[in-house]
Design a protein around this motif. Structure first.
Motif, PDB file in Angstrom:
ATOM      1  N   HIS A  39      47.354  61.333  48.977  1.00  0.00           N
ATOM      2  CA  HIS A  39      48.800  61.263  48.768  1.00  0.00           C
ATOM      3  C   HIS A  39      49.130  59.947  48.085  1.00  0.00           C
ATOM      4  CE1 HIS A  39      53.148  61.356  50.536  1.00  0.00           C
ATOM      5  NE2 HIS A  39      53.096  61.706  49.260  1.00  0.00           N
ATOM      6  N   VAL A  40      49.460  60.021  46.794  1.00  0.00           N
ATOM      7  CA  VAL A  40      49.777  58.841  45.994  1.00  0.00           C
ATOM      8  C   VAL A  40      51.276  58.612  46.062  1.00  0.00           C
ATOM      9  CG1 VAL A  40      49.609  57.762  43.750  1.00  0.00           C
ATOM     10  CG2 VAL A  40      47.839  59.365  44.474  1.00  0.00           C
ATOM     11  N   LEU A  41      51.679  57.465  46.610  1.00  0.00           N
ATOM     12  CA  LEU A  41      53.110  57.206  46.771  1.00  0.00           C
ATOM     13  C   LEU A  41      53.696  56.420  45.612  1.00  0.00           C
ATOM     14  CD1 LEU A  41      51.899  57.420  49.872  1.00  0.00           C
ATOM     15  CD2 LEU A  41      54.275  56.876  50.402  1.00  0.00           C
ATOM     16  N   ARG A  42      53.206  55.176  45.392  1.00  0.00           N
ATOM     17  CA  ARG A  42      53.860  54.335  44.387  1.00  0.00           C
ATOM     18  C   ARG A  42      52.929  53.197  43.951  1.00  0.00           C
ATOM     19  NH1 ARG A  42      56.200  53.570  49.270  1.00  0.00           N
ATOM     20  NH2 ARG A  42      58.031  54.783  48.703  1.00  0.00           N
ATOM     21  N   CYS A  43      53.366  52.526  42.891  1.00  0.00           N
ATOM     22  CA  CYS A  43      52.733  51.291  42.437  1.00  0.00           C
ATOM     23  C   CYS A  43      53.789  50.195  42.376  1.00  0.00           C
ATOM     24  CB  CYS A  43      52.111  51.459  41.044  1.00  0.00           C
ATOM     25  SG  CYS A  43      50.695  52.560  40.976  1.00  0.00           S
ATOM     26  N   ARG A  44      53.317  48.955  42.412  1.00  0.00           N
ATOM     27  CA  ARG A  44      54.208  47.804  42.313  1.00  0.00           C
ATOM     28  C   ARG A  44      53.633  46.786  41.344  1.00  0.00           C
ATOM     29  NH1 ARG A  44      57.554  50.523  44.125  1.00  0.00           N
ATOM     30  NH2 ARG A  44      58.737  50.352  46.066  1.00  0.00           N
ATOM     31  N   GLU A  45      54.520  46.213  40.508  1.00  0.00           N
ATOM     32  CA  GLU A  45      54.199  45.068  39.643  1.00  0.00           C
ATOM     33  C   GLU A  45      53.020  45.345  38.725  1.00  0.00           C
ATOM     34  OE1 GLU A  45      53.552  42.075  42.548  1.00  0.00           O
ATOM     35  OE2 GLU A  45      55.691  41.765  42.954  1.00  0.00           O
ATOM     36  N   LEU A  46      53.042  46.502  38.077  1.00  0.00           N
ATOM     37  CA  LEU A  46      51.984  46.833  37.124  1.00  0.00           C
ATOM     38  C   LEU A  46      52.071  45.952  35.892  1.00  0.00           C
ATOM     39  CD1 LEU A  46      52.045  50.751  37.214  1.00  0.00           C
ATOM     40  CD2 LEU A  46      50.438  49.214  38.362  1.00  0.00           C
ATOM     41  N   ALA A  47      50.967  45.862  35.177  1.00  0.00           N
ATOM     42  CA  ALA A  47      50.950  45.122  33.917  1.00  0.00           C
ATOM     43  C   ALA A  47      51.790  45.856  32.873  1.00  0.00           C
ATOM     44  CB  ALA A  47      49.508  44.970  33.428  1.00  0.00           C
ATOM     45  N   GLU A  48      52.305  45.073  31.913  1.00  0.00           N
ATOM     46  CA  GLU A  48      53.110  45.638  30.828  1.00  0.00           C
ATOM     47  C   GLU A  48      52.187  46.088  29.702  1.00  0.00           C
ATOM     48  OE1 GLU A  48      55.616  42.424  29.817  1.00  0.00           O
ATOM     49  OE2 GLU A  48      56.588  42.336  31.786  1.00  0.00           O
ATOM     50  N   ALA A  49      52.220  47.361  29.406  1.00  0.00           N
ATOM     51  CA  ALA A  49      51.385  47.872  28.327  1.00  0.00           C
ATOM     52  C   ALA A  49      51.955  47.506  26.970  1.00  0.00           C
ATOM     53  CB  ALA A  49      51.246  49.381  28.451  1.00  0.00           C
ATOM     54  N   LYS A  50      53.290  47.527  26.845  1.00  0.00           N
ATOM     55  CA  LYS A  50      53.916  47.138  25.580  1.00  0.00           C
ATOM     56  C   LYS A  50      55.409  46.891  25.815  1.00  0.00           C
ATOM     57  CE  LYS A  50      54.583  51.944  24.021  1.00  0.00           C
ATOM     58  NZ  LYS A  50      54.313  52.899  22.927  1.00  0.00           N
ATOM     59  N   ARG A  51      55.919  45.843  25.225  1.00  0.00           N
ATOM     60  CA  ARG A  51      57.350  45.535  25.211  1.00  0.00           C
ATOM     61  C   ARG A  51      57.986  45.633  26.590  1.00  0.00           C
ATOM     62  NH1 ARG A  51      59.160  48.926  19.763  1.00  0.00           N
ATOM     63  NH2 ARG A  51      57.731  47.857  18.323  1.00  0.00           N
ATOM     64  N   GLN A  52      57.375  44.966  27.567  1.00  0.00           N
ATOM     65  CA  GLN A  52      57.914  44.864  28.917  1.00  0.00           C
ATOM     66  C   GLN A  52      58.060  46.223  29.602  1.00  0.00           C
ATOM     67  OE1 GLN A  52      61.546  42.598  28.448  1.00  0.00           O
ATOM     68  NE2 GLN A  52      60.416  40.668  28.525  1.00  0.00           N
ATOM     69  N   ARG A  53      57.169  47.132  29.260  1.00  0.00           N
ATOM     70  CA  ARG A  53      57.230  48.449  29.891  1.00  0.00           C
ATOM     71  C   ARG A  53      55.833  49.056  29.952  1.00  0.00           C
ATOM     72  NH1 ARG A  53      58.568  52.945  25.310  1.00  0.00           N
ATOM     73  NH2 ARG A  53      57.217  54.165  26.669  1.00  0.00           N
TER      74      ARG A  53
END
Length: 335
Positions: A39-53
């Motif tokens: 059961h995958v709930l959420r992620c936090r503070e992931l790296a930005e792949a491009k342009r702050q997203r």
């Protein structure tokens, strides 16, 4: 790269971003459904792949199976460094088959042009997991771990017991099976029952296999085949029954070979191979060779006298303790 490695690590991946952040998920085994539920709930503070997203999604494999059949994915969450997934990824298998498996959970940025970016991963050894714990846990994402090739040194273990009964001595009698003496050709089947054997007998008890690693996904339809070399004729070949859909198959099968002297066993090798049975073929998972490992038999060099130190120790104990069972749990080597 093999196709399976490309499936695991590329998906058209270009470029690289620093790994950071965490992922929250829970593990549960549903015994009624015979199903592993991630059961995958959420992620936090992931790296930005491009342009702050980032446009993240999660992918899992049940290693060592790296094929597409082992792959599960969540949906993509657009424009989020703190995505909420709340999805359950499921695998159908028996609970005992989780031994030796590792859950690989990775986070990816999805690009519409197929240039997906790796954002981090977590690996959980399921054999050591506390299945009473079904609460969601936070895990820190890690940089990419190198994935071993399919050239595994072992694909599980084989549990055996062996006993040598010299000619004219008494011993516990097991089920009878056709056997052949070393260098003597096929021998006739001896009558069942007690009494003293007119020739020496090698009794082999194939108990079970443990922690098998399948060649692909799922489980194994396993059987064990045995020869006492140098006799590789059909008379020397004996097999267990096929145990279907298990990574820990129970065989409980006894084989008896007769026509031996102790000096014959010093020149012999009991070769056990474990196979996966398919509809019209069979595939080898690995094997065990029990011998003194001298590299030669009756003065001739042979490739099959290559027993490891552990295998040699079992065979030496067999020769030193006639009339007694020698038990061993040995790795199924692949080379």
């Amino acid at each position: 790269l093999s196709g399976s490695l490309m499936s695991l690590y590329s998906e058209g991946e270009l470029g690289r971003v620093p790994v950071r952040g965490r992922v929250q998920f829970s593990l549960r085994y549903d015994a009624a459904q015979e199903e592993l539920q991630v059961h995958v709930l959420r992620c936090r503070e992931l790296a930005e792949a491009k342009r702050q997203r980032s446009d993240p999604y999660i992918k899992t494999y049940l290693l060592p199976d790296k094929s597409n059949r082992s792959q599960r994915k969540t949906a993509v969450r657009k424009r989020s460094l703190d995505p909420v997934f709340n999805e359950t990824l499921k695998y159908k298998l028996e609970k005992r088959d989780l031994q030796g498996r590792t859950l690989n959970l990775s986070v990816w940025h999805h690009d519409s042009l197929g240039r997906n970016l790796f954002l981090g991963e977590v690996e959980v050894a399921l054999g050591a997991w506390d299945w009473a714990n079904t609460r969601p846990e936070w895990f820190s994402l890690q940089p990419r771990m190198p994935i071993p090739s399919d050239g595994l040194a072992s694909r599980g273990s084989l549990n055996l017991a062996l006993k040598f009964i010299p000619a004219g001595s008494e011993g516990e009698r097991g089920p009878r099976a056709r056997g052949a003496g070393i260098g003597r050709g096929p021998l006739t089947l001896l009558p069942t029952g007690g009494g003293m054997p007119p020739t020496g007998e090698l009794h082999i008890w194939v108990k079970d296999a443990q922690g098998l690693v399948p060649l692909q996904s799922g489980t194994v339809d396993a059987f064990v085949q045995c020869y006492v070399l140098p006799d590789d004729s059909k008379a020397s070949r004996q097999k267990t029954r096929v145990v279907r859909r298990s990574l820990n198959p129970l065989f409980n099968h006894t084989m008896v070979y007769d026509g031996f002297q102790a000096k014959d066993l010093a020149e012999a090798c009991a070769e056990f191979t474990l196979w996966h049975r398919e509809a019209f073929s069979k595939r080898l998972l690995g094997g065990v060779r029990l011998s003194l490992g001298t590299g030669s038999s009756y003065g001739l060099p042979v490739g099959w006298m290559d027993s490891t130190a552990e295998e040699q120790g079992v065979w030496r104990q067999l020769l030193q303790q006639p009339g007694r069972w020698v038990e061993a749990l040995l790795p199924l080597r692949t080379r």
